[in-house]
Design a protein around this motif. Sequence first.
Motif, PDB file in Angstrom:
ATOM      1  N   VAL A 139       0.947  -1.197  -0.020  1.00  0.00           N
ATOM      2  CA  VAL A 139      -0.052  -0.054  -0.031  1.00  0.00           C
ATOM      3  C   VAL A 139       0.811   1.157   0.146  1.00  0.00           C
ATOM      4  CG1 VAL A 139      -1.663   1.390   1.145  1.00  0.00           C
ATOM      5  CG2 VAL A 139      -2.084  -1.118   0.885  1.00  0.00           C
ATOM      6  N   THR A 140       2.054   1.211   0.745  1.00  0.00           N
ATOM      7  CA  THR A 140       3.028   2.385   0.819  1.00  0.00           C
ATOM      8  C   THR A 140       3.439   2.777  -0.613  1.00  0.00           C
ATOM      9  OG1 THR A 140       3.452   1.802   3.143  1.00  0.00           O
ATOM     10  CG2 THR A 140       4.841   3.202   1.801  1.00  0.00           C
ATOM     11  N   GLU A 141       3.702   1.629  -1.219  1.00  0.00           N
ATOM     12  CA  GLU A 141       4.394   1.764  -2.674  1.00  0.00           C
ATOM     13  C   GLU A 141       3.481   2.394  -3.448  1.00  0.00           C
ATOM     14  OE1 GLU A 141       8.011  -1.466  -2.821  1.00  0.00           O
ATOM     15  OE2 GLU A 141       5.926  -2.123  -2.946  1.00  0.00           O
ATOM     16  N   ILE A 142       2.175   1.738  -3.308  1.00  0.00           N
ATOM     17  CA  ILE A 142       1.117   2.356  -4.447  1.00  0.00           C
ATOM     18  C   ILE A 142       0.878   3.811  -3.857  1.00  0.00           C
ATOM     19  CG2 ILE A 142      -1.401   2.199  -4.863  1.00  0.00           C
ATOM     20  CD1 ILE A 142      -1.186  -0.720  -4.030  1.00  0.00           C
ATOM     21  N   MET A 143       0.677   4.235  -2.771  1.00  0.00           N
ATOM     22  CA  MET A 143       0.417   5.605  -2.468  1.00  0.00           C
ATOM     23  C   MET A 143       1.618   6.522  -3.025  1.00  0.00           C
ATOM     24  SD  MET A 143      -2.543   5.768  -1.015  1.00  0.00           S
ATOM     25  CE  MET A 143      -2.453   7.443  -0.534  1.00  0.00           C
ATOM     26  N   LEU A 159      -4.612  -3.724   7.675  1.00  0.00           N
ATOM     27  CA  LEU A 159      -3.385  -4.084   8.760  1.00  0.00           C
ATOM     28  C   LEU A 159      -3.103  -3.021   9.711  1.00  0.00           C
ATOM     29  CD1 LEU A 159      -0.632  -5.718   6.699  1.00  0.00           C
ATOM     30  CD2 LEU A 159      -2.042  -6.866   8.380  1.00  0.00           C
ATOM     31  N   ASN A 160      -3.428  -1.722   9.150  1.00  0.00           N
ATOM     32  CA  ASN A 160      -3.117  -0.459   9.890  1.00  0.00           C
ATOM     33  C   ASN A 160      -4.470   0.379   9.674  1.00  0.00           C
ATOM     34  OD1 ASN A 160      -2.393   1.964  11.113  1.00  0.00           O
ATOM     35  ND2 ASN A 160      -0.238   1.902  10.097  1.00  0.00           N
ATOM     36  N   SER A 161      -4.985   0.804  10.484  1.00  0.00           N
ATOM     37  CA  SER A 161      -6.229   1.609  10.413  1.00  0.00           C
ATOM     38  C   SER A 161      -6.149   2.903   9.732  1.00  0.00           C
ATOM     39  CB  SER A 161      -7.164   1.886  11.631  1.00  0.00           C
ATOM     40  OG  SER A 161      -6.198   2.382  12.736  1.00  0.00           O
ATOM     41  N   SER A 162      -4.717   3.370  10.070  1.00  0.00           N
ATOM     42  CA  SER A 162      -4.442   4.849   9.500  1.00  0.00           C
ATOM     43  C   SER A 162      -4.339   4.555   8.047  1.00  0.00           C
ATOM     44  CB  SER A 162      -3.233   5.071  10.220  1.00  0.00           C
ATOM     45  OG  SER A 162      -2.122   4.587   9.795  1.00  0.00           O
ATOM     46  N   MET A 163      -3.926   3.570   7.223  1.00  0.00           N
ATOM     47  CA  MET A 163      -3.727   3.557   5.876  1.00  0.00           C
ATOM     48  C   MET A 163      -5.068   2.841   5.281  1.00  0.00           C
ATOM     49  SD  MET A 163      -0.645   4.297   5.370  1.00  0.00           S
ATOM     50  CE  MET A 163      -0.354   3.580   4.030  1.00  0.00           C
ATOM     51  N   PRO A 164      -5.202   3.310   3.812  1.00  0.00           N
ATOM     52  CA  PRO A 164      -6.116   2.866   3.363  1.00  0.00           C
ATOM     53  C   PRO A 164      -5.969   1.209   2.768  1.00  0.00           C
ATOM     54  CG  PRO A 164      -4.743   4.048   1.889  1.00  0.00           C
ATOM     55  CD  PRO A 164      -4.091   4.102   2.995  1.00  0.00           C
ATOM     56  N   THR A 165      -7.065   0.532   2.398  1.00  0.00           N
ATOM     57  CA  THR A 165      -6.900  -0.693   1.995  1.00  0.00           C
ATOM     58  C   THR A 165      -6.238  -0.586   0.478  1.00  0.00           C
ATOM     59  OG1 THR A 165      -8.950  -0.726   0.629  1.00  0.00           O
ATOM     60  CG2 THR A 165      -8.961  -1.171   3.061  1.00  0.00           C
ATOM     61  N   PRO A 166      -5.619  -1.784   0.116  1.00  0.00           N
ATOM     62  CA  PRO A 166      -4.917  -1.977  -1.076  1.00  0.00           C
ATOM     63  C   PRO A 166      -5.959  -1.231  -2.390  1.00  0.00           C
ATOM     64  CG  PRO A 166      -4.395  -3.725   0.017  1.00  0.00           C
ATOM     65  CD  PRO A 166      -5.589  -3.112   0.670  1.00  0.00           C
TER      66      PRO A 166
END
Length: 615
Positions: A275-279, A300-307
């Motif tokens: 997800v980090t690489e996508i963002m 996995l982390n509520s602060s991050m979006p889903t894939p």
Amino acid sequence: MIVFRKIILSLCLFFLILPLGGCKLKGFAPVQEPVAVLPVPVKVSSAPFTEKKKAVIVCSAEFMRAARYFSYLHREFEGVKSVIVKIPATNGTAEFRAKIMSGIKAQVSELNSSGQVLSVLILGNKDVVPVAEFRSQNGTVIHFSDYGYGGAVAGSEKMVPVGRIPARSGEEAELVAAKYERWYEDRAFRPAWPVSFIGGEGFSGDYLSDPELLFFSLQQEGIAGPEAIRYLGAAGGCEPKRLRQSFAEDDVSVQWLALEAGPAGFKVGNGTLTVTEIMDLDYKPGLPVVLNPSCEAALLNSSMPTPAEAIVLSQGAGLAVMTGCSSSGRIRAELDGGRVYRVDSSGTHRLLLEFHKAYFGGKHRIAEALTEARAQFAQNRREGEDLTPLYDLIFYGDPVMSLPLPVRTESPAYLGLVTVGKSEKSSGIAVFPVNSTISFAMEEGGIYPAVRLQVIDRLNGKIVSSMKVQEDDVFNFSADGEGRYLIYSRPLDGPLAWQFFDVRKGGAAETAAAGTDSIKLKKASPRITAGLKPVRYAIQVSSNRKEDSAIKVRRKLSVQGYEAYVVKVASANNRKWYCVRFGEFDSWADAVEASAEYERKEQADVKIVRCNRGS
């Protein structure tokens, strides 16, 4: 004297204070009022409305600027009028969320009372605008999906398509709108893009991954041609690095992606694009639409979006995502002698295929393609299949968007290489003994002059052999231990084909008795021998069950001046055929010429067959 001292002291104090008066002492400088930064006004379009139906945009006050931005895009680039429905911000209680849900449903139903709503666009993630809660058509199952905002559930195929921009703030939603605007402006210079798939988790067991089978299905429909292929599956070099490269470069061939999501990101080959690489991806003109046949992954982390959410929110990932839940259906390959000849799908997989077919059939606006796909799915339901895939389908993106005109490419059929010699079968997979020479060749008299093939170890996805096979070549493969393999072949200007085969010490009988999933290989890394051998062709005059009959035919041919010989060939039921042939030709063209001459001279039909030198 005293007066003089007072005068001197006063002068000293004056000169001491004088230089200090010209300095700005920290903490005593005059305070300036901050200059107010006015927000950049949202653009206003004057383009004419060309679409009779209107779009509904649902948002809270925080997302109002983003709503006006999307309204501008709808009119400027799609000719669609938008109606903004403002809702209150949720306070997190179940009662208030239910009130918001019912309010949205009521307003959409009222606006669509005469069928004038094209689609609904929700701005904000699930914390901002709750997902709709509704009962299925029979009223027994409760579903949670944006589908419920599209109208009355009783008419499933007539429901208004609903999309969502899963932004966490109004500013993030505006960034997505800005990405769409850039894409619209770039689209004018790219009116037609070919289809491209990057997918495949790898190979395991006796099947291909869902994205690869989605591609195979579209290929059978004539929708995905040879130039549409890019990094398909592990054998095609599908890995996170390649996917990032295609996202990052100005590569307009990438329009559709079939990827499976996991909790950390999208599975690509034997790795994961996180997800980090996508963002972190930057914008580029050729943004794709992603078809994700797996369930939307949990956070996995509520602060991050889903894939899936990250694809839309990222500036350089994609325009839209369609996903559902794999538990609502499946897709699988049917094999014949190891060759994939048919793909069967149901549930979400079939709904994604119906969407793709609708788009290629002329429904270029996403909302229209979704509506057509739903109608076809509902109409062609199989026995025991319900409408759950329709209810559970998640669409992130703007349904108003019209995609570029597709390039439909059709190529002559290609099912793969032909096995030269006898093989056993187990569950549709060709099985050969250890240390045997397994020979493959192209179809006799086929239209493709050559294929590029790779042999992949199905247990680890590694390529064990790769080469070009021409029409007059035989590809020989041998392994000194047990293994599971896949031939991934493609003509230079034709479609892909996959062929499964196993190498077993005990043959197909052991495979069937133990089951393909329970067999333990007796040698972890068998030694592989592979290479090409020129094909020889012969003219077959007759095939006989009795050897005496074949010998009589051979003698007759010898009298006529032909160097004839008899070859024993085993049939599928182990009964022998005695085939009478003449000649050994280096090319198919020479064999065709010789057979035509024989038929003209002897007034009898013959057959061209492959043979080994000296047979």
